[in-house]
Design an enzyme around this catalytic site. Structure first.
Site, PDB file in Angstrom:
ATOM      1  N   TRP A 178      -3.863  -1.512  -1.274  1.00  0.00           N
ATOM      2  CA  TRP A 178      -3.848  -2.725  -2.097  1.00  0.00           C
ATOM      3  C   TRP A 178      -4.315  -3.822  -1.160  1.00  0.00           C
ATOM      4  CZ3 TRP A 178      -3.503  -4.202  -6.983  1.00  0.00           C
ATOM      5  CH2 TRP A 178      -3.228  -5.537  -7.270  1.00  0.00           C
ATOM      6  N   CYS A 218       0.877  -1.171   0.000  1.00  0.00           N
ATOM      7  CA  CYS A 218       0.000   0.000   0.000  1.00  0.00           C
ATOM      8  C   CYS A 218       0.915   1.222   0.000  1.00  0.00           C
ATOM      9  CB  CYS A 218      -0.840   0.063   1.270  1.00  0.00           C
ATOM     10  SG  CYS A 218      -1.914  -1.348   1.484  1.00  0.00           S
ATOM     11  N   LYS A 251      -2.736  -4.964 -19.818  1.00  0.00           N
ATOM     12  CA  LYS A 251      -2.454  -5.670 -18.568  1.00  0.00           C
ATOM     13  C   LYS A 251      -3.580  -6.640 -18.227  1.00  0.00           C
ATOM     14  CE  LYS A 251       0.049  -6.673 -15.057  1.00  0.00           C
ATOM     15  NZ  LYS A 251       1.122  -7.630 -15.375  1.00  0.00           N
ATOM     16  N   GLU A 306       6.728 -11.277 -26.132  1.00  0.00           N
ATOM     17  CA  GLU A 306       5.900 -10.144 -25.701  1.00  0.00           C
ATOM     18  C   GLU A 306       6.629  -8.819 -25.730  1.00  0.00           C
ATOM     19  OE1 GLU A 306       2.749 -10.664 -22.281  1.00  0.00           O
ATOM     20  OE2 GLU A 306       4.689 -11.459 -21.664  1.00  0.00           O
ATOM     21  N   LYS A 338       7.870 -14.404 -22.687  1.00  0.00           N
ATOM     22  CA  LYS A 338       8.434 -13.101 -22.287  1.00  0.00           C
ATOM     23  C   LYS A 338       9.202 -12.497 -23.454  1.00  0.00           C
ATOM     24  CE  LYS A 338       6.567 -12.377 -19.483  1.00  0.00           C
ATOM     25  NZ  LYS A 338       5.572 -13.154 -18.855  1.00  0.00           N
ATOM     26  N   ASN A 358       1.096   0.094   6.118  1.00  0.00           N
ATOM     27  CA  ASN A 358       1.500  -0.689   4.948  1.00  0.00           C
ATOM     28  C   ASN A 358       2.231  -1.906   5.474  1.00  0.00           C
ATOM     29  OD1 ASN A 358       2.512  -1.637   2.476  1.00  0.00           O
ATOM     30  ND2 ASN A 358       4.343  -0.370   2.681  1.00  0.00           N
ATOM     31  N   GLY A 359       1.780  -3.097   5.067  1.00  0.00           N
ATOM     32  CA  GLY A 359       2.425  -4.323   5.523  1.00  0.00           C
ATOM     33  C   GLY A 359       1.382  -5.357   5.895  1.00  0.00           C
ATOM     34  N   HIS A 375      11.569 -33.759 -33.869  1.00  0.00           N
ATOM     35  CA  HIS A 375      10.503 -34.232 -34.757  1.00  0.00           C
ATOM     36  C   HIS A 375       9.975 -33.116 -35.659  1.00  0.00           C
ATOM     37  CE1 HIS A 375      10.260 -38.178 -32.852  1.00  0.00           C
ATOM     38  NE2 HIS A 375      10.379 -37.545 -31.685  1.00  0.00           N
ATOM     39  N   GLU A 382       7.244 -20.123 -20.629  1.00  0.00           N
ATOM     40  CA  GLU A 382       7.117 -18.780 -20.075  1.00  0.00           C
ATOM     41  C   GLU A 382       8.278 -17.887 -20.523  1.00  0.00           C
ATOM     42  OE1 GLU A 382       5.044 -16.893 -18.915  1.00  0.00           O
ATOM     43  OE2 GLU A 382       6.040 -15.403 -17.667  1.00  0.00           O
ATOM     44  N   ARG A 426       1.611   1.583  -5.864  1.00  0.00           N
ATOM     45  CA  ARG A 426       1.684   0.660  -4.728  1.00  0.00           C
ATOM     46  C   ARG A 426       0.324   0.082  -4.353  1.00  0.00           C
ATOM     47  NH1 ARG A 426       6.386   0.981  -2.007  1.00  0.00           N
ATOM     48  NH2 ARG A 426       5.373   0.003  -0.225  1.00  0.00           N
TER      49      ARG A 426
HETATM   50  O1  M6R Z   1      -4.510 -11.436 -15.231  1.00  0.00           O
HETATM   51  P1  M6R Z   1      -4.271 -12.810 -15.738  1.00  0.00           P
HETATM   52  O2  M6R Z   1      -3.215 -13.552 -14.992  1.00  0.00           O
HETATM   53  O3  M6R Z   1      -5.534 -13.630 -15.830  1.00  0.00           O
HETATM   54  O4  M6R Z   1      -3.760 -12.598 -17.235  1.00  0.00           O
HETATM   55  C1  M6R Z   1      -3.526 -13.660 -18.086  1.00  0.00           C
HETATM   56  C2  M6R Z   1      -2.732 -13.227 -19.308  1.00  0.00           C
HETATM   57  O5  M6R Z   1      -3.438 -12.269 -20.041  1.00  0.00           O
HETATM   58  C3  M6R Z   1      -1.373 -12.677 -18.922  1.00  0.00           C
HETATM   59  O6  M6R Z   1      -0.629 -13.590 -18.186  1.00  0.00           O
HETATM   60  C4  M6R Z   1      -0.568 -12.278 -20.179  1.00  0.00           C
HETATM   61  O7  M6R Z   1      -0.218 -13.416 -20.900  1.00  0.00           O
HETATM   62  C5  M6R Z   1       0.666 -11.465 -19.757  1.00  0.00           C
HETATM   63  N1  M6R Z   1       0.871 -10.406 -20.664  1.00  0.00           N
HETATM   64  C6  M6R Z   1       1.894 -12.289 -19.677  1.00  0.00           C
HETATM   65  O8  M6R Z   1       3.044 -11.554 -19.461  1.00  0.00           O
END
Ligand code: M6R
Length: 608
Positions: free
Chosen positions: A76, A2, A603, A487, A484, A102-103, A503, A480, A29
């Protein structure tokens, strides 16, 4: 996480406006509710509501909050969903002592019970509210000064805290105390600030004093006094002048939120471990007693559910499948009352996941979720929720929430192993010990690999395409890592089971083609070596993520990242992803791209 701020000044002004301006700089935060406690006419006046700072400040008359002294909070949610009642500041029964925090107070349940028995009445579900009532008990019932009461309470609190206290009993000062949560003081000629972070007051002053753990501060309009609240010894600490630009300060000195969030992982993982969640046992029992389990998620969260899928199969030997949420239709006909759906999500607002849950719920399935954002839509559809406690993630690329999701999967897996008897007591204790060590291991992993990642990135940034290969649990680390790189660095990166690469995909490999191998020293090791040799024979440049001291693979690689020993299988999916997060980040930076706001991505994805 927070954001907190306090101001004590010589002149009476429209202090509400200044507090809101300061909180806006701390919104990274937390942003689910906002509140201010000011002292006016020797009374504590609380103004608070649910919502983002911009929304709340439109609803309340900020300009009407006047005075010389005020504290403010942007929340938060951790204990209790976002709501007006759970918003800070919190206040004692008499309405004279107000606290922002905060904590996480780990022992709040026990303290709350004690206070309820003493007749205190609570208005929120938060852990924080115990603090004003504890202070009231000591000040009003035992006749102790407010300062001594805060010192005593600080010693009794377990967990992490930065607190600021204002009271009509001593209307000219703010008292603060901290342990493990950040708190800084800002110094001006006619006013003093305290805050979770420097950006809160950077437009007003650059003179700051950083507080250390177990310190208690008295803040008046003309100065500050610091003592150690354990020894009561006075601490002499002179201010220093910061040179950060405001936009950098908000990122704690990091150039991007993504890098800041990668570095936050030791803390976010420690927070997850620190907070006891009663839902964990209930979730494990429901999974154990169900007939079939489907884990539902999208993107990065989906990769964390692949860890969950493997652990559930291993420890309860029941059909379990990690399904991409948008492909829910493929399992719809299998859903009934004996089905458990385990959605995993950072935002709790991903529409693909929400629609799948709604449908499964209608068909009678139990919804047991793992989510970061408290009070989000997915949590509201869930029968039980395991929270990730990773704090707000601003960078579009999920980093700290992926490791938190993966840790949550291990957490559930271990409980299942204990329930089913697949893990005996001593194995369980050893595994829990390893859990406690994971924040340190992640920290060491960052320290050892960051400059390497930056260096390798200068070569990777020139590539158009790459493979990320892994086996067993660490296939999802490869998945993953590749996501990254795609993306944020816009480099085509295909992840594949290492054994499957021969294959077909291997046809793409040519001289100096990047192939990232996630290669811990577990049962997959010898097979991974064969796969590396196959790739190398075709000219591939190997980037190997290995256990430290693994000379065999090191000698085959062009580049290496090293992970501390001891995490070859159990929990390995957490440290092994960290260098790949750093590699993607530095590759994007080398290409002059914005890692925090990659093109075409949002996001929270709230469309189908
Ligand atoms: O908020 P969520 O974890 O449900 O989101 C899922 C995906 O949209 C999210 O992980 C997306 O793939 C990110 N951009 C990955 O870095």
């Amino acid at each position: 996480m927070c954001g907190i701020v306090g101001i004590v000044q010589q002149q009476e002004t429209k202090i509400g406006k200044t507090i809101i301006e300061a909180l806006t700089k701390l919104e990274y935060r937390g942003y689910d509710s906002v509140g201010i406690a000011s002292i006016f006419d020797n009374k504590v006046i609380i103004t608070k509501d649910q919502g983002k700072i911009s929304e709340v400040s439109e609803r309340i008359d900020v300009n009407s909050i006047k005075g010389k002294i005020a504290i403010g909070h942007t929340r938060w949610a951790t204990h209790g969903p976002p709501s007006k009642e759970n918003a800070h500041p919190h206040i004692d029964c008499s309405g004279e002592i107000s606290v922002i925090h905060n904590g996480i107070i780990e022992n709040f349940q026990a303290l709350k019970e004690e206070l309820l028995n003493q007749g205190h009445e609570f208005q929120s579900e938060t852990d924080t509210e115990v603090i004003p009532h504890m202070l009231e008990q000591l000040v009003k019932k035992e006749g102790i000064s407010l300062k001594d009461a805060i010192i005593q309470v600080s010693k009794r609190l377990e967990g992490t805290f930065a607190i600021c206290v204002v009271s009509s009993l001593e209307p000219d000062r703010i008292y603060c105390a901290k342990r493990d949560s950040p708190l800084v003081i800002g110094i001006n000629s006619d006013r003093m600030f305290c805050a979770s972070d420097i950006p809160a007051f950077l437009s007003k002053t650059r003179k700051v004093v950083l507080l250390h753990d177990d310190e208690f501060v008295t803040l008046t309009s003309d100065g500050y006094e610091i003592i150690n609240f354990n020894t009561l010894e006075k601490v002499v600490r002179k201010p220093h002048t910061v040179s950060w630009k405001p936009e950098m300060a908000q990122k704690a000195g990091f150039p991007h939120f993504m890098l800041k969030e990668i570095h936050e992982q030791p803390n976010s993982l420690a927070d997850y471990i620190r907070i006891q969640q009663p839902a964990l046992t209930r979730i494990a029992e429901k999974i154990y007693n169900s007939e079939k389990i489907f884990l539902l998620a999208a993107g990065t969260a989906h990769y964390s559910t692949l860890t969950g899928e493997s652990l559930i199969r291993k420890y309860v030997k029941k059909p379990s499948s990690a399904i991409i949420a948008s492909e829910y239709e493929s399992i719809k006909s299998l859903i009934d009352e004996d089905t458990v759906i385990l959605p995993v999500s950072q935002s709790g607002e991903t529409m693909d996941t929400i629609m799948a849950i709604k449908s499964a719920k209608e068909q009678g399935a139990s919804i047991l979720s793992a989510v970061n954002v408290i009070g989000s839509t997915i949590t509201r559809y869930s029968d039980e929720v395991l929270y990730l406690y990773a704090g707000p993630e601003i960078g579009v690329a999920a980093t700290k929430t992926y490791t938190a999701q993966t840790l949550a999967m291990w957490d559930i897996g271990l409980e299942l192993g204990k329930l089913s008897g697949e893990i005996d007591n001593s194995e369980y204790t050893a595994a829990r010990k390893l859990f406690q060590e994971i924040p340190t291991v992640v920290k060491q992993t960052i320290v050892r690999n960051e400059s390497r990642a930056n260096h390798i990135a200068s070569w990777f940034a020139k590539k158009n395409s790459s493979f990320y290969l892994g086996r067993g649990l660490n296939l999802q680390t490869a998945n993953e890592g590749a996501l990254k790189m795609k993306e944020i660095a816009y480099i085509h990166s295909e992840s594949y089971p290492a054994g499957e690469s021969k294959h077909g995909p291997i046809a793409l490999v040519e001289e100096d083609y990047p192939v990232v191998f996630v290669s811990p020293k577990d049962h997959t090791h010898s097979r991974i070596i064969s796969n590396i040799m196959e790739m190398k024979a075709r000219g591939a440049a190997i980037v190997a993520v290995i256990e430290e001291g693994d000379r065999e693979i090191e000698e085959m690689g062009k580049w290496k990242f090293e992970i501390p020993k001891g995490y070859s299988e159990m929990l390995s999916t957490i440290p092994y992803i960290v260098p790949l997060q750093l590699l993607a980040y530095y590759t994007a930076v080398r290409k002059n791209l914005s890692p925090d706001m990659p093109r075409n991505l949002a996001k929270a994805v709230s469309v189908l």
